[in-house]
Design a protein around this motif. Structure first.
Motif, PDB file in Angstrom:
ATOM      1  N   PRO A  47      13.129  -0.831  -2.516  1.00 39.85           N
ATOM      2  CA  PRO A  47      12.579   0.349  -3.203  1.00 39.85           C
ATOM      3  C   PRO A  47      11.313   0.045  -4.011  1.00 39.85           C
ATOM      4  CG  PRO A  47      14.953   0.239  -3.520  1.00 39.85           C
ATOM      5  CD  PRO A  47      14.538  -1.047  -2.849  1.00 39.85           C
ATOM      6  N   GLN A  48      11.210  -1.149  -4.563  1.00 39.80           N
ATOM      7  CA  GLN A  48      10.004  -1.511  -5.324  1.00 39.80           C
ATOM      8  C   GLN A  48       8.784  -1.611  -4.411  1.00 39.80           C
ATOM      9  OE1 GLN A  48      11.345  -5.063  -7.380  1.00 39.80           O
ATOM     10  NE2 GLN A  48      11.642  -3.877  -9.260  1.00 39.80           N
ATOM     11  N   THR A  49       8.993  -2.062  -3.183  1.00 40.42           N
ATOM     12  CA  THR A  49       7.895  -2.124  -2.209  1.00 40.42           C
ATOM     13  C   THR A  49       7.423  -0.723  -1.877  1.00 40.42           C
ATOM     14  OG1 THR A  49       8.624  -4.206  -1.239  1.00 40.42           O
ATOM     15  CG2 THR A  49       7.283  -2.766   0.155  1.00 40.42           C
ATOM     16  N   ARG A  50       8.355   0.192  -1.657  1.00 42.89           N
ATOM     17  CA  ARG A  50       7.971   1.580  -1.334  1.00 42.89           C
ATOM     18  C   ARG A  50       7.240   2.218  -2.505  1.00 42.89           C
ATOM     19  NH1 ARG A  50      13.195   1.373   0.837  1.00 42.89           N
ATOM     20  NH2 ARG A  50      14.007   2.829  -0.716  1.00 42.89           N
ATOM     21  N   GLU A  51       7.687   1.939  -3.713  1.00 42.83           N
ATOM     22  CA  GLU A  51       7.016   2.455  -4.911  1.00 42.83           C
ATOM     23  C   GLU A  51       5.596   1.878  -5.006  1.00 42.83           C
ATOM     24  OE1 GLU A  51       7.688   1.932  -9.637  1.00 42.83           O
ATOM     25  OE2 GLU A  51       9.471   2.471  -8.467  1.00 42.83           O
ATOM     26  N   TYR A  52       5.465   0.594  -4.760  1.00 42.83           N
ATOM     27  CA  TYR A  52       4.153  -0.065  -4.765  1.00 42.83           C
ATOM     28  C   TYR A  52       3.210   0.593  -3.751  1.00 42.83           C
ATOM     29  CZ  TYR A  52       0.718  -3.600  -3.391  1.00 42.83           C
ATOM     30  OH  TYR A  52      -0.439  -4.248  -3.035  1.00 42.83           O
ATOM     31  N   LEU A  53       3.705   0.820  -2.531  1.00 44.88           N
ATOM     32  CA  LEU A  53       2.857   1.422  -1.505  1.00 44.88           C
ATOM     33  C   LEU A  53       2.465   2.857  -1.856  1.00 44.88           C
ATOM     34  CD1 LEU A  53       4.516   0.005   1.723  1.00 44.88           C
ATOM     35  CD2 LEU A  53       2.259  -0.594   0.788  1.00 44.88           C
TER      36      LEU A  53
ATOM     37  N   GLU B 108       2.027   3.974  -4.892  1.00 48.98           N
ATOM     38  CA  GLU B 108       0.999   3.834  -5.927  1.00 48.98           C
ATOM     39  C   GLU B 108      -0.346   3.470  -5.293  1.00 48.98           C
ATOM     40  OE1 GLU B 108      -0.300   0.599  -9.238  1.00 48.98           O
ATOM     41  OE2 GLU B 108       1.855   1.006  -9.091  1.00 48.98           O
ATOM     42  N   GLN B 109      -0.320   2.526  -4.357  1.00 50.56           N
ATOM     43  CA  GLN B 109      -1.555   2.133  -3.674  1.00 50.56           C
ATOM     44  C   GLN B 109      -2.143   3.299  -2.887  1.00 50.56           C
ATOM     45  OE1 GLN B 109      -3.257  -0.963  -3.936  1.00 50.56           O
ATOM     46  NE2 GLN B 109      -1.833  -0.951  -5.656  1.00 50.56           N
ATOM     47  N   MET B 110      -1.287   4.107  -2.278  1.00 48.77           N
ATOM     48  CA  MET B 110      -1.743   5.273  -1.517  1.00 48.77           C
ATOM     49  C   MET B 110      -2.470   6.260  -2.436  1.00 48.77           C
ATOM     50  SD  MET B 110       0.508   8.071   0.616  1.00 48.77           S
ATOM     51  CE  MET B 110       1.227   8.754  -0.876  1.00 48.77           C
ATOM     52  N   GLU B 111      -1.881   6.549  -3.589  1.00 45.22           N
ATOM     53  CA  GLU B 111      -2.516   7.477  -4.535  1.00 45.22           C
ATOM     54  C   GLU B 111      -3.867   6.934  -4.983  1.00 45.22           C
ATOM     55  OE1 GLU B 111      -1.597  10.545  -5.407  1.00 45.22           O
ATOM     56  OE2 GLU B 111       0.152  10.381  -4.092  1.00 45.22           O
ATOM     57  N   ARG B 112      -3.929   5.655  -5.274  1.00 43.93           N
ATOM     58  CA  ARG B 112      -5.188   5.034  -5.690  1.00 43.93           C
ATOM     59  C   ARG B 112      -6.226   5.136  -4.569  1.00 43.93           C
ATOM     60  NH1 ARG B 112      -4.849   2.248 -10.286  1.00 43.93           N
ATOM     61  NH2 ARG B 112      -6.588   0.883  -9.785  1.00 43.93           N
ATOM     62  N   PHE B 113      -5.808   4.899  -3.342  1.00 46.33           N
ATOM     63  CA  PHE B 113      -6.703   4.969  -2.183  1.00 46.33           C
ATOM     64  C   PHE B 113      -7.289   6.371  -2.046  1.00 46.33           C
ATOM     65  CE2 PHE B 113      -7.423   5.751   2.349  1.00 46.33           C
ATOM     66  CZ  PHE B 113      -8.227   4.668   2.692  1.00 46.33           C
ATOM     67  N   PHE B 114      -6.437   7.394  -2.102  1.00 48.34           N
ATOM     68  CA  PHE B 114      -6.917   8.767  -1.929  1.00 48.34           C
ATOM     69  C   PHE B 114      -7.769   9.241  -3.101  1.00 48.34           C
ATOM     70  CE2 PHE B 114      -3.042   9.470   0.927  1.00 48.34           C
ATOM     71  CZ  PHE B 114      -3.767   9.165   2.068  1.00 48.34           C
ATOM     72  N   ASP B 115      -7.571   8.633  -4.277  1.00 50.20           N
ATOM     73  CA  ASP B 115      -8.365   9.015  -5.452  1.00 50.20           C
ATOM     74  C   ASP B 115      -9.602   8.130  -5.625  1.00 50.20           C
ATOM     75  OD1 ASP B 115      -6.612  11.050  -6.066  1.00 50.20           O
ATOM     76  OD2 ASP B 115      -5.432   9.840  -7.445  1.00 50.20           O
ATOM     77  N   ASN B 116      -9.900   7.306  -4.628  1.00 52.79           N
ATOM     78  CA  ASN B 116     -11.071   6.429  -4.643  1.00 52.79           C
ATOM     79  C   ASN B 116     -11.073   5.457  -5.823  1.00 52.79           C
ATOM     80  OD1 ASN B 116     -12.436   7.314  -2.253  1.00 52.79           O
ATOM     81  ND2 ASN B 116     -12.797   9.222  -3.337  1.00 52.79           N
ATOM     82  N   ARG B 117      -9.873   5.019  -6.202  1.00 50.21           N
ATOM     83  CA  ARG B 117      -9.752   3.982  -7.220  1.00 50.21           C
ATOM     84  C   ARG B 117      -9.528   2.648  -6.511  1.00 50.21           C
ATOM     85  NH1 ARG B 117      -5.074   5.478 -10.865  1.00 50.21           N
ATOM     86  NH2 ARG B 117      -4.289   6.569  -9.053  1.00 50.21           N
ATOM     87  N   GLU B 118      -9.711   1.572  -7.230  1.00 50.64           N
ATOM     88  CA  GLU B 118      -9.540   0.246  -6.645  1.00 50.64           C
ATOM     89  C   GLU B 118      -8.094   0.049  -6.190  1.00 50.64           C
ATOM     90  OE1 GLU B 118     -10.028  -4.375  -8.034  1.00 50.64           O
ATOM     91  OE2 GLU B 118     -11.341  -2.859  -8.935  1.00 50.64           O
ATOM     92  N   THR B 119      -7.942  -0.509  -5.008  1.00 56.78           N
ATOM     93  CA  THR B 119      -6.614  -0.813  -4.467  1.00 56.78           C
ATOM     94  C   THR B 119      -6.524  -2.298  -4.168  1.00 56.78           C
ATOM     95  OG1 THR B 119      -7.311  -0.392  -2.186  1.00 56.78           O
ATOM     96  CG2 THR B 119      -6.356   1.463  -3.393  1.00 56.78           C
ATOM     97  N   ASP B 120      -5.304  -2.791  -4.043  1.00 52.43           N
ATOM     98  CA  ASP B 120      -5.104  -4.175  -3.625  1.00 52.43           C
ATOM     99  C   ASP B 120      -5.614  -4.319  -2.190  1.00 52.43           C
ATOM    100  OD1 ASP B 120      -3.906  -4.658  -6.043  1.00 52.43           O
ATOM    101  OD2 ASP B 120      -1.859  -4.702  -5.244  1.00 52.43           O
TER     102      ASP B 120
END
Length: 90
Positions: free
Chosen positions: A60-66, A68-80
């Protein structure tokens, strides 16, 4: 003719996703606010993260991480980024 959506990543009208890519309200929101192009680019980014970081999708922590990364990606913020990944030159 394809439907369009005002894409939150690219801030312009682009081709819409034909159906929600995730179940529930989150999938509906993505379909309303993310273009097909942005979704396909996220899928490629997500695949690199999963493969390079050896992520376990049952965790579940991996899914939560992904998510979060997805939201950052769509909002044009820095992603891992996947280590050693060099984007193709255009």
């Amino acid at each position: 003719m394809s439907q369009t959506v005002f894409c939150r990543k690219y801030q312009q009208e682009l081709e819409a996703l034909p159906f929600p890519p995730l179940p529930g309200e989150k999938g509906q929101e993505i379909q309303r606010t993310v273009s097909k192009q942005a979704w396909e680019e996220w899928q490629a980014q997500q695949t690199r993260l999963i493969n390079e970081k050896h992520l376990n999708l049952l965790d579940p922590q991996t899914r939560e991480y992904l998510m979060e990364q997805m939201e950052r990606f769509f909002d044009n913020r820095e992603t891992d980024q996947a280590e050693g990944y060099v984007p193709p030159s255009r």
